[in-house]
Design a protein around this motif. Structure first.
Motif, PDB file in Angstrom:
ATOM      1  N   GLY A 193       0.238  -1.622   0.290  1.00  0.00           N
ATOM      2  CA  GLY A 193      -0.002  -0.022  -0.059  1.00  0.00           C
ATOM      3  C   GLY A 193       0.719   0.877  -0.332  1.00  0.00           C
ATOM      4  N   SER A 194       1.790   1.749  -0.341  1.00  0.00           N
ATOM      5  CA  SER A 194       3.296   2.126  -0.313  1.00  0.00           C
ATOM      6  C   SER A 194       2.639   2.690  -1.802  1.00  0.00           C
ATOM      7  N   GLY A 195       2.179   2.762  -2.783  1.00  0.00           N
ATOM      8  CA  GLY A 195       1.739   3.069  -3.653  1.00  0.00           C
ATOM      9  C   GLY A 195       3.487   4.327  -4.009  1.00  0.00           C
ATOM     10  N   GLN A 196       3.263   5.326  -4.451  1.00  0.00           N
ATOM     11  CA  GLN A 196       4.265   5.214  -5.390  1.00  0.00           C
ATOM     12  C   GLN A 196       5.392   6.619  -4.642  1.00  0.00           C
ATOM     13  N   GLN A 197       4.784   6.622  -2.886  1.00  0.00           N
ATOM     14  CA  GLN A 197       5.920   7.071  -2.310  1.00  0.00           C
ATOM     15  C   GLN A 197       6.677   5.783  -2.367  1.00  0.00           C
ATOM     16  N   PRO A 198       7.970   6.531  -1.762  1.00  0.00           N
ATOM     17  CA  PRO A 198       8.989   5.954  -1.430  1.00  0.00           C
ATOM     18  C   PRO A 198       8.679   4.863   0.210  1.00  0.00           C
ATOM     19  N   ALA A 199       9.355   3.609   0.390  1.00  0.00           N
ATOM     20  CA  ALA A 199       8.698   3.323   1.776  1.00  0.00           C
ATOM     21  C   ALA A 199       9.370   3.329   3.219  1.00  0.00           C
ATOM     22  N   PRO A 200       9.207   2.638   4.761  1.00  0.00           N
ATOM     23  CA  PRO A 200       9.945   3.263   5.425  1.00  0.00           C
ATOM     24  C   PRO A 200      10.715   1.663   5.018  1.00  0.00           C
ATOM     25  N   LEU A 201      11.634   1.528   5.765  1.00  0.00           N
ATOM     26  CA  LEU A 201      12.212  -0.368   5.398  1.00  0.00           C
ATOM     27  C   LEU A 201      12.694  -0.089   7.020  1.00  0.00           C
ATOM     28  N   PHE A 202      12.771  -1.364   7.525  1.00  0.00           N
ATOM     29  CA  PHE A 202      13.343  -2.392   8.302  1.00  0.00           C
ATOM     30  C   PHE A 202      13.929  -3.588   8.327  1.00  0.00           C
ATOM     31  N   VAL A 203      15.512  -3.421   8.729  1.00  0.00           N
ATOM     32  CA  VAL A 203      16.311  -4.192   8.483  1.00  0.00           C
ATOM     33  C   VAL A 203      16.885  -5.203   9.101  1.00  0.00           C
ATOM     34  N   THR A 204      17.162  -6.827   9.384  1.00  0.00           N
ATOM     35  CA  THR A 204      17.534  -7.126  10.495  1.00  0.00           C
ATOM     36  C   THR A 204      19.262  -8.090   9.670  1.00  0.00           C
ATOM     37  N   TYR A 205      19.944  -8.113   9.781  1.00  0.00           N
ATOM     38  CA  TYR A 205      21.081  -8.785   9.546  1.00  0.00           C
ATOM     39  C   TYR A 205      21.806  -9.667  10.528  1.00  0.00           C
ATOM     40  N   TYR A 206      21.702 -11.190  10.114  1.00  0.00           N
ATOM     41  CA  TYR A 206      22.591 -12.008  10.046  1.00  0.00           C
ATOM     42  C   TYR A 206      22.565 -13.558   9.575  1.00  0.00           C
ATOM     43  N   SER A 207      21.211 -14.224  10.101  1.00  0.00           N
ATOM     44  CA  SER A 207      20.579 -14.979   9.220  1.00  0.00           C
ATOM     45  C   SER A 207      19.104 -15.373   8.739  1.00  0.00           C
ATOM     46  N   CYS A 208      19.345 -15.305   7.718  1.00  0.00           N
ATOM     47  CA  CYS A 208      17.840 -15.845   7.425  1.00  0.00           C
ATOM     48  C   CYS A 208      17.261 -17.309   6.343  1.00  0.00           C
ATOM     49  N   PRO A 209      17.696 -18.301   6.704  1.00  0.00           N
ATOM     50  CA  PRO A 209      17.618 -19.454   6.616  1.00  0.00           C
ATOM     51  C   PRO A 209      15.809 -19.829   6.140  1.00  0.00           C
ATOM     52  N   GLY A 210      15.410 -20.733   4.693  1.00  0.00           N
ATOM     53  CA  GLY A 210      14.183 -21.312   5.351  1.00  0.00           C
ATOM     54  C   GLY A 210      12.971 -19.855   5.623  1.00  0.00           C
ATOM     55  N   PHE A 211      12.199 -20.499   6.306  1.00  0.00           N
ATOM     56  CA  PHE A 211      10.726 -19.390   5.836  1.00  0.00           C
ATOM     57  C   PHE A 211      11.433 -17.938   7.064  1.00  0.00           C
ATOM     58  N   VAL A 212      11.228 -17.062   6.535  1.00  0.00           N
ATOM     59  CA  VAL A 212      11.409 -15.762   7.211  1.00  0.00           C
ATOM     60  C   VAL A 212      10.660 -15.241   8.333  1.00  0.00           C
ATOM     61  N   ARG A 213      10.600 -15.829   9.645  1.00  0.00           N
ATOM     62  CA  ARG A 213       9.235 -15.305   9.970  1.00  0.00           C
ATOM     63  C   ARG A 213       9.833 -13.297  10.563  1.00  0.00           C
ATOM     64  N   GLY A 214      11.033 -13.956  11.527  1.00  0.00           N
ATOM     65  CA  GLY A 214      11.672 -12.635  11.652  1.00  0.00           C
ATOM     66  C   GLY A 214      13.005 -12.154  12.367  1.00  0.00           C
ATOM     67  N   GLY A 215      13.648 -13.154  11.114  1.00  0.00           N
ATOM     68  CA  GLY A 215      15.311 -12.853  11.773  1.00  0.00           C
ATOM     69  C   GLY A 215      15.799 -13.965  12.411  1.00  0.00           C
ATOM     70  N   VAL A 216      16.705 -13.841  13.527  1.00  0.00           N
ATOM     71  CA  VAL A 216      17.069 -14.628  14.019  1.00  0.00           C
ATOM     72  C   VAL A 216      16.717 -14.449  15.090  1.00  0.00           C
ATOM     73  N   GLY A 217      16.462 -15.509  16.262  1.00  0.00           N
ATOM     74  CA  GLY A 217      15.586 -16.124  17.280  1.00  0.00           C
ATOM     75  C   GLY A 217      13.978 -14.925  17.295  1.00  0.00           C
ATOM     76  N   ASN A 218      13.761 -14.881  15.709  1.00  0.00           N
ATOM     77  CA  ASN A 218      12.554 -14.676  15.401  1.00  0.00           C
ATOM     78  C   ASN A 218      11.602 -13.667  16.353  1.00  0.00           C
ATOM     79  N   GLU A 219      11.909 -12.671  16.024  1.00  0.00           N
ATOM     80  CA  GLU A 219      11.376 -10.861  17.253  1.00  0.00           C
ATOM     81  C   GLU A 219      11.037 -10.267  16.687  1.00  0.00           C
ATOM     82  N   TRP A 220      10.942 -10.021  15.138  1.00  0.00           N
ATOM     83  CA  TRP A 220      10.700  -9.218  14.163  1.00  0.00           C
ATOM     84  C   TRP A 220       9.903 -10.024  12.335  1.00  0.00           C
ATOM     85  N   PRO A 221       8.214  -9.710  12.859  1.00  0.00           N
ATOM     86  CA  PRO A 221       7.337  -9.731  12.051  1.00  0.00           C
ATOM     87  C   PRO A 221       7.916  -9.413  10.974  1.00  0.00           C
TER      88      PRO A 221
END
Length: 690
Positions: free
Chosen positions: A438-466
């Motif tokens: 729903g961001s349309g033509q406007q640039p959207a905010p961004l969330f980043v997590t860095y470490y390891s992202c195997p398989g189904f990515v729920r919320g990064g390592v530890g699954n804390e950011w949905p």
């Protein structure tokens, strides 16, 4: 910092405030928490059936429901055969993988289950007729094996449950003497969950691993006659188990793993090889088959297996062939391959965009029959499902998909896209990107997590950011896999994370996809360290979230009680001695010495076992209203209680919607939360004034 122009666009609702006005998220955090996971994939001796266990969180009861199933490979649905008992977790919080052993006639599966506060060997009929506890020992069963004729069960135990509880109570009554293996910094009496109960803990041998009191008691093996129930002790018994990793003759390297042929004397082995300079481990893997006691080896020489990142190996039943799994170090995507030892030929069987294995972790291999691999398939936006993969041609057939509805919701709203980019030094990174809905033509905010992202990515390592929930809420989300090789240099490791993040933010911003003034970041363990490093070493972040403490003098003080086991590891991993011994490295790595450079507000959501380690930098931030700290009782490094996981997910979602989109959830019970955050923002804005 939020851009003035963007804040003005939001002011049309109410100055400084946007209340959630969109309908309920298509992929709410709870949907990610309640994903059905698989483990314990095991194929029957005749190759016609597969046994596996499912695990699913229950928020209402704050437990995980586990169920054993058996499914015919030609059948459309699985058959429930038994309750799997309480889900056990490693002391760092990771789930313990299930394992099932088939009887030789294929009528039964044997497995460990913790039910009614005790861990026994259970036996379930493959046709679902009944399941019963086989052992009835006063101590919890640690391991078991069936005799080759299938008539006897051999199992090991330690001290009795009553003895452990009695020692815990005696310590409580007499006081706990503090020594090197006492985990100071957490509650000392029954403060952490081990094997499904609150238990008094001690440090184990590996880093910050925990164990039970009296857990160092050696194994006591017993043999049970399955027909008569007669039991006898087996003093000095050595279980068959897997062969120890062995170094092939004439090879320079480090043994990694070994698997014995079911009916034969050959052993398939993996060995780490190559130049280790600047790395924690050697970069390459050698696949070999060893025969006889002299370790004479046949090496896989095909380009498909030479210097490839092979992570698991097993024998194809009834064949002189080895199935091996390659895990791409940048994307963590896996492929199955078949090596004919006699001819040297290697056949690619199947290649996935995510995991193809036997459980949650990339190192767990698929189940195997003579004709097929039975694998748990999971990709960034595809939750786990069970598949049959033909070894002859790689054709794939879904056997069981309990998460199909969630997969459809993600595919229709926020499907993941694999991004690849290079940093300024030319090194390539990869990550899974969920575009904001729903961001349309406007640039959207961004969330980043860095470490390891195997398989189904729920919320990064530890699954804390949905991740999918953030994207559904209008915040693009990106999970970045760390630079392969795990460099020895701690400063370089942190900087790699910053440079990977900075470069991809630049690229997405230049493409008009994201708004670089509205970037948030979060992480656990090393991901937490990279998050705080990025917050202090750059101006990239408008908000941050950290799930675990990072190195600080107070952390060093607590952990130094462990002695050399800690100090040597700290020197190896971080090049840190005591603060007075390596002051420059401490100033470079610890946020304690860089609080004036940390401008982004930080949400700390820590476990009770660890939060004290970081109070020397968190308390100054709390007092200045630059951070919030939540602590979750009885939790280890990775939190696992379902209610805690949901609270963490939802608070992180609220946090980043507030700081990156200026949105608030109108729920009355969250009013106090937003009042605090508004005050934090006012103080931040006042600090930013010239």
């Amino acid at each position: 910092m939020l851009s003035t122009d963007w804040r003005r666009r939001c002011a049309g609702v109410l100055v400084g405030l946007c209340v959630f006005s969109s309908p309920a998220l298509a992929v709410p955090p709870r949907a990610l928490l309640e994903v059905v996971d698989f483990s314990g994939v095991s194929v029957s001796p005749d190759g016609a059936h597969v046994a596996f266990r499912t695990e699913q969180a229950s928020v209402e009861r704050n437990v995980y429901d586990t169920v054993w199933y058996v499914q015919g490979l030609a059948e459309a649905t699985p058959r429930r055969v038994a309750d799997g008992g309480a889900l056990s977790h490693q002391t760092a919080g990771n789930p313990v993988e299930a394992h099932a052993t088939w009887s030789a006639d294929g009528r039964w599966i044997y497995y460990l289950a913790r039910i009614d506060g005790r861990t026994d060997v259970w036996r379930a009929a493959a046709n679902g007729a009944r399941a019963t506890a086989v052992t009835q020992d006063a101590a919890d069963v640690r391991a078991f094996e069936l005799s080759e004729d299938g008539l006897h069960l051999r199992y090991s135990v330690g001290v009795t449950r009553e003895a452990v509880i009695a020692v815990e109570q005696a310590e409580y009554d007499q006081g706990i003497r503090i020594e090197a293996d006492v985990p100071v910094g957490q509650g000392l009496f029954r403060s952490g969950k081990l094997e499904g109960r609150l238990a008094t803990q001690r440090f184990g041998e590996a880093w910050f691993d925990r164990r039970f009191l009296m857990d160092t008691e050696p194994d006591h093996w017993h043999e049970l006659n399955l027909a008569t129930g007669e039991r006898r002790a087996l003093p000095g018994f050595t279980p068959k188990g897997a062969p120890a990793p062995v170094l092939p003759k004439g090879v320079e390297g480090d043994p990694l793993t070994a698997v014995r042929q079911a009916h034969g004397d050959k052993v398939a082995a993996l060995t780490r090889t190559g130049d280790q300079t600047g790395r924690m481990v050697r970069p390459d893997v050698l696949l070999s088959v060893l025969s006889g006691n002299d370790r004479a080896a046949t090496h896989c020489a095909s380009p498909l297996c030479t210097k490839q990142p092979i992570t698991s190996v097993q024998w194809r039943p009834g064949h002189d062939e080895v199935v091996f799994t390659i895990t791409d170090p940048q994307t963590l995507a896996q492929s199955l391959n078949l090596w004919n030892v006699a001819t040297g030929n290697v056949l690619p069987v199947a290649k996935a965009g995510g995991l193809l294995g036997g459980g949650l972790y990339p190192s767990m291999p698929c189940g195997l029959s003579a004709d097929a691999a039975i694998c748990i398939s999971a990709e960034a936006d595809q939750p786990p499902r069970l598949e049959r993969i033909a070894l002859a041609d790689g054709s794939r057939h879904v056997l069981f998909d309990p998460n199909a509805s969630l997969a459809r919701d993600i595919a229709q709203t926020t499907p993941a896209r694999l991004l690849r980019w290079t940093d300024e030094s030319g090194f390539e990174y990869a990550g899974h990107f969920y575009a904001a809905k729903g961001s349309g033509q406007q640039p959207a905010p961004l969330f980043v997590t860095y470490y390891s992202c195997p398989g189904f990515v729920r919320g990064g390592v530890g699954n804390e950011w949905p991740m999918a929930s953030l994207a559904n809420a209008g915040i693009s989300a990106l999970c970045i896999n760390q630079r392969p090789g795990f460099a020895v240099d701690a400063v370089a490791r942190h900087q790699y994370g910053l440079e990977a993040t900075r470069r991809v933010v630049d690229l997405l911003s230049e493409a008009g996809v994201v708004d670089r003034t509205r970037v948030g970041m979060g992480g656990l363990s090393f991901g937490s360290a990279v998050t705080l490093w990025t917050a202090t070493e750059s101006d990239l972040l408008a908000a941050a979230s950290a799930a675990t403490p990072v190195v600080s003098p107070l952390y060093h003080l607590f952990a130094s009680l462990k002695g050399n086991a800690f100090s040597e590891g700290l020197q190896t991993l971080w090049q840190l001695g005591a603060p007075e011994e390596t002051p420059d490295q401490w100033r470079a790595l610890s946020p304690v010495f860089k609080l004036d450079r940390l401008q982004a507000p930080v949400l700390f959501q820590h476990s009770e076992q660890e939060y004290l380690y970081g109070l020397d930098y968190m308390i100054p931030l709390l007092r200045a209203q630059r951070a919030e700290l939540y602590v979750f009782p009885h939790e280890p490094h990775q939190k696992f209680q379902p209610r805690h996981k949901l609270a963490v997910y939802e608070r992180n979602l609220d946090w980043f919607r507030f700081w990156l989109k200026d949105e608030q959830d109108p729920a009355p019970d969250k009013a106090a939360q937003y009042a605090r955050w508004e005050e934090m923002r006012a103080k931040r804005d006042a600090r930013d004034q010239p």
